[in-house]
Every structure is written in C-alpha cells, then in structure tokens.
Design a protein around this motif. Structure first.
Motif, PDB file in Angstrom:
ATOM      1  N   GLY A  24      36.064 -15.361   3.368  1.00  0.00           N
ATOM      2  CA  GLY A  24      36.131 -14.257   4.323  1.00  0.00           C
ATOM      3  C   GLY A  24      35.598 -12.939   3.776  1.00  0.00           C
ATOM      4  N   PHE A  25      35.538 -12.819   2.438  1.00  0.00           N
ATOM      5  CA  PHE A  25      34.957 -11.612   1.847  1.00  0.00           C
ATOM      6  C   PHE A  25      33.430 -11.698   1.899  1.00  0.00           C
ATOM      7  CE2 PHE A  25      39.206 -11.424   0.141  1.00  0.00           C
ATOM      8  CZ  PHE A  25      39.470 -10.070   0.062  1.00  0.00           C
ATOM      9  N   HIS A  26      32.781 -10.600   1.576  1.00  0.00           N
ATOM     10  CA  HIS A  26      31.315 -10.535   1.555  1.00  0.00           C
ATOM     11  C   HIS A  26      30.865 -10.235   0.135  1.00  0.00           C
ATOM     12  CE1 HIS A  26      32.434  -9.848   5.693  1.00  0.00           C
ATOM     13  NE2 HIS A  26      31.202 -10.101   6.080  1.00  0.00           N
ATOM     14  N   LEU A  28      28.696  -8.378  -2.432  1.00  0.00           N
ATOM     15  CA  LEU A  28      28.163  -7.013  -2.347  1.00  0.00           C
ATOM     16  C   LEU A  28      27.288  -6.694  -3.551  1.00  0.00           C
ATOM     17  CD1 LEU A  28      31.461  -5.029  -1.541  1.00  0.00           C
ATOM     18  CD2 LEU A  28      29.850  -6.036   0.098  1.00  0.00           C
ATOM     19  N   GLY A 135      42.787  -5.116  -4.795  1.00  0.00           N
ATOM     20  CA  GLY A 135      41.753  -4.800  -3.808  1.00  0.00           C
ATOM     21  C   GLY A 135      40.401  -4.654  -4.465  1.00  0.00           C
ATOM     22  N   SER A 136      39.361  -4.845  -3.670  1.00  0.00           N
ATOM     23  CA  SER A 136      37.993  -4.886  -4.211  1.00  0.00           C
ATOM     24  C   SER A 136      37.566  -3.558  -4.840  1.00  0.00           C
ATOM     25  CB  SER A 136      37.014  -5.248  -3.094  1.00  0.00           C
ATOM     26  OG  SER A 136      37.415  -6.426  -2.444  1.00  0.00           O
ATOM     27  N   ARG A 152      33.010  -9.338  -4.909  1.00  0.00           N
ATOM     28  CA  ARG A 152      33.624  -8.548  -3.823  1.00  0.00           C
ATOM     29  C   ARG A 152      33.418  -7.055  -4.044  1.00  0.00           C
ATOM     30  NH1 ARG A 152      39.065  -8.265  -4.050  1.00  0.00           N
ATOM     31  NH2 ARG A 152      39.351  -9.501  -5.925  1.00  0.00           N
ATOM     32  N   THR A 178      38.872  -1.117   7.468  1.00  0.00           N
ATOM     33  CA  THR A 178      37.801  -1.773   6.706  1.00  0.00           C
ATOM     34  C   THR A 178      37.528  -3.197   7.226  1.00  0.00           C
ATOM     35  OG1 THR A 178      38.322  -0.418   4.793  1.00  0.00           O
ATOM     36  CG2 THR A 178      37.056  -2.418   4.372  1.00  0.00           C
ATOM     37  N   PRO A 179      38.568  -4.046   7.428  1.00  0.00           N
ATOM     38  CA  PRO A 179      38.271  -5.379   7.971  1.00  0.00           C
ATOM     39  C   PRO A 179      37.558  -5.317   9.324  1.00  0.00           C
ATOM     40  CG  PRO A 179      40.519  -5.299   7.148  1.00  0.00           C
ATOM     41  CD  PRO A 179      39.986  -3.896   7.088  1.00  0.00           C
ATOM     42  N   TYR A 182      33.849  -4.607   8.637  1.00  0.00           N
ATOM     43  CA  TYR A 182      33.176  -5.824   8.159  1.00  0.00           C
ATOM     44  C   TYR A 182      33.027  -6.836   9.310  1.00  0.00           C
ATOM     45  CZ  TYR A 182      32.880  -4.776   3.164  1.00  0.00           C
ATOM     46  OH  TYR A 182      32.537  -4.235   1.950  1.00  0.00           O
TER      47      TYR A 182
HETATM   48  O1  C5P Z   1      39.566  -6.022  -1.101  1.00  0.00           O
HETATM   49  P1  C5P Z   1      40.179  -5.217  -0.022  1.00  0.00           P
HETATM   50  O2  C5P Z   1      41.606  -5.618   0.250  1.00  0.00           O
HETATM   51  O3  C5P Z   1      40.042  -3.757  -0.199  1.00  0.00           O
HETATM   52  O4  C5P Z   1      39.362  -5.573   1.289  1.00  0.00           O
HETATM   53  C1  C5P Z   1      39.800  -5.177   2.552  1.00  0.00           C
HETATM   54  C2  C5P Z   1      39.049  -5.988   3.611  1.00  0.00           C
HETATM   55  O5  C5P Z   1      37.659  -5.619   3.604  1.00  0.00           O
HETATM   56  C3  C5P Z   1      39.051  -7.479   3.368  1.00  0.00           C
HETATM   57  O6  C5P Z   1      40.179  -8.076   3.948  1.00  0.00           O
HETATM   58  C4  C5P Z   1      37.785  -7.911   4.071  1.00  0.00           C
HETATM   59  O7  C5P Z   1      37.958  -7.963   5.471  1.00  0.00           O
HETATM   60  C5  C5P Z   1      36.838  -6.751   3.809  1.00  0.00           C
HETATM   61  N1  C5P Z   1      35.978  -6.935   2.618  1.00  0.00           N
HETATM   62  C6  C5P Z   1      34.962  -7.875   2.665  1.00  0.00           C
HETATM   63  N2  C5P Z   1      34.149  -8.059   1.590  1.00  0.00           N
HETATM   64  C7  C5P Z   1      34.334  -7.322   0.460  1.00  0.00           C
HETATM   65  C8  C5P Z   1      35.355  -6.353   0.387  1.00  0.00           C
HETATM   66  C9  C5P Z   1      36.170  -6.186   1.491  1.00  0.00           C
HETATM   67  O8  C5P Z   1      34.774  -8.555   3.684  1.00  0.00           O
HETATM   68  N3  C5P Z   1      33.518  -7.505  -0.567  1.00  0.00           N
END
Ligand code: C5P
Length: 297
Positions: A24-26, A28, A135-136, A152, A178-179, A182
């Motif tokens: 589900g993450f991307h 980057l 968190g990322s 991430r 943020t979600p 994305y």
């Molecule tokens: O990592 P963090 O909890 O800050 O990410 C918050 C939301 O941002 C994730 O649940 C996801 O929806 C999105 N996200 C993502 N790809 C990343 C970082 C964050 O899709 N590399």
C-alpha cells in the motif's frame, strides 16, 4: 528533571512517487530539506503517559496515544523494559497536517528526549529503526539537514548542502490527509505507466552548490496534482506567491502548505507580506534551510 528537544519542519524539494506497492505504500525518491521552523518537545517524569500541546494550532493536535510523540515514547520504553511514565509537552510552531512533517518531528523529538531522560544507551541506528517503524518521514526529522530518502522515504542518505536557501511557507486553513493525497495520486495515475522514482541529478547538484537559481528550476513534487485536485484553491496561493516574485512555488509534501523559494531574506519577507495580504492563505512564514535535526536544548 526534564529534557527538551528542538526539531525542525521539512520541505520536499523533490518528491518522486512510484506506483503503489503490494503493502500500500509507494516507493519514493524523496529529497528532504529541513527548514528553520521548529517544535519543542519536553519530557518530564510523571505518574502516567500524558501529552499536552501549546501553540496557535494546539487544538488540532491529538493528546492520546494517537499522537506520534506518545507512540515514540511507548516504542522506546518497550524495547528497554521501561514503563513510559512521562509527561510530553509539545510547543508547536510547525503547521499541523500541513505537509511539513510536524507530527513526525514531534515523534523524533520525543524519542531523543526520552532516550536522554531514561539513559537507555540506544545507538543512533536503533533510534533510526524506531523512527522508521513510527512513520516514513520520522527518520529524517531525527537527522535534519538534507537527505535523499528511498523506499518509503525512510532509507536515508545524507546530502551536503553548499549554501542557505530562503523560503516562504503559506499556511492553509485546515490540513490534508496524507493517505487521501496518495489515494488521489493513485486515482489520477490509474491506467498510466508510473515510472520508477529517481532523484534528479540537477536538483542534487543545486543542493551541493547552494545555487538558489538552479534549485528553483529543479523543484518538483509528484503529489502536487493530487493535492491541487483535492484542494483546487491552492492554485491561487501558488499564483499569488509567484506573482509576488518567488523564484519557484510548489506544494510542500502532501500539502496543503505551499512553499516559495526566494532570492534572499528581503525578497522572502516581501513575498510573505504579499501572501498574507492576498487572502489566499491563513498566514505566511519565512524560514531558512538547511536546519539541524532533533537536538537537545
Ligand atoms: O509512513 P506514514 O505513516 O507517515 O505514511 C502515512 C500514509 O501515507 C501511509 O499510510 C500511506 O497511505 C501514505 N504513504 C505512501 N507511501 C509512502 C509514504 C506514505 O503511500 N512512501
């Protein structure tokens, strides 16, 4: 005894976003630059874990274990067999839910503060690993300066910055999730071939040499169309800053804060004045970068 840690906000000078991963993450290529807007987090021994927050946006900050700073204290305590009985006070100056990593900053600060208070002896790598679980963006808040984040965004390589950059940040009314941003990115790019994210050599070069003009041309944020789609009025803010003489304008991270690169401190003050008077944002702040990461004060 209390420990206070000062921690900076960030702007993403490049945010290249790949296709969604199975988790589900991307993936980057995320070039972070710490900017001199700071929160201060103070931890004090207490009977139980409690969180308070002061500052103009304090009402928007959760005070339960949904607060990333509280989760940071719990994560460190669990690893070291400690009960996380601390009072965490956040003196908040970073815009809340603004795309400037304010929540991540508080988590990194709380981690560094609790680590000092409890004298855990944790290594820097252990602290960074806890940050990445939280968190990322949290690892970058710990290290500050400038860094390329891959994966991430949590796998960091430090970048040397050869000068000072002058910024204006236009703070919007309300935050953006943020979600959700994305998710909008995924909707807008559905059916297209999203290339693998890569750091821009021109951008890295601009940071190394400290050239504001080159940086202005190299700024990019793949989340900007998604943020604008969810908050179309941000286009007016971007136009107001560009009209006021900003060398470049972009959405900061997932927004809705917008960032404007200025030629010097005087230009930054002028652009901020114009933005405040434009009616296209709640307020405007000037700040310089790079800034140091989480530091005990
Ligand atoms: O990592 P963090 O909890 O800050 O990410 C918050 C939301 O941002 C994730 O649940 C996801 O929806 C999105 N996200 C993502 N790809 C990343 C970082 C964050 O899709 N590399």
């Amino acid at each position: 005894m209390s420990v206070t840690v000062r921690v900076p906000a960030k702007v993403n000078v490049q945010l290249a976003v790949g296709a969604p991963r199975p988790d589900g993450f991307h993936d980057l290529a995320n070039v972070f630059l710490a900017v001199g807007l700071y929160d201060e987090v103070t931890v004090t021994p207490a009977d139980a874990l409690t969180v308070t927050c002061s500052g103009p946006d304090a009402a928007q900050v959760p005070l339960d274990t949904g607060n990333l700073a509280a989760r940071a204290a719990i994560a460190l305590a669990e690893r070291h067999g400690i009960t996380p009985d601390v009072h965490i006070h956040i003196s908040k100056d970073i815009p809340v839910a603004g795309g400037m990593a304010g929540g991540s900053a508080d988590a990194a600060a709380a981690l560094v503060a609790c680590d000092a208070l409890w004298a855990t002896g944790a290594t820097r790598d252990e602290l960074l690993a806890i940050c990445a679980e939280l968190g990322s963006d949290v690892p970058f808040s710990l290290v500050g300066g400038a860094a390329l984040g891959i994966g991430r965004g949590e796998q960091l390589t430090a970048i040397d910055v050869g000068g000072t950059f002058h910024w204006v940040f236009a703070v919007a009314d309300g935050g953006l999730s943020t979600p959700a941003v994305y998710g909008e990115f995924d909707r807008l790019t559905a059916g297209t071939d999203v290339p693998a994210p890569e750091a821009s050599p021109a951008l890295l070069d601009a940071l190394h040499t400290g050239s504001t003009d080159v940086l202005a041309k190299a700024l990019s944020n793949d989340l900007q169309p998604a943020a604008l789609s969810l908050r179309p009025s941000l286009a007016d803010t971007l136009a107001a800053g560009t009209g006021a003489g900003a060398l470049a304008a972009l959405v900061s991270g997932s927004g809705p804060t917008t960032a404007f690169l200025a030629a010097d401190a005087e230009a930054a003050r002028r652009i901020a004045d114009t933005l405040r008077a434009s009616g296209t944002c709640r307020t405007a702040r000037v700040a310089v970068s790079p800034a140091p990461g989480a530091t005990i004060v």
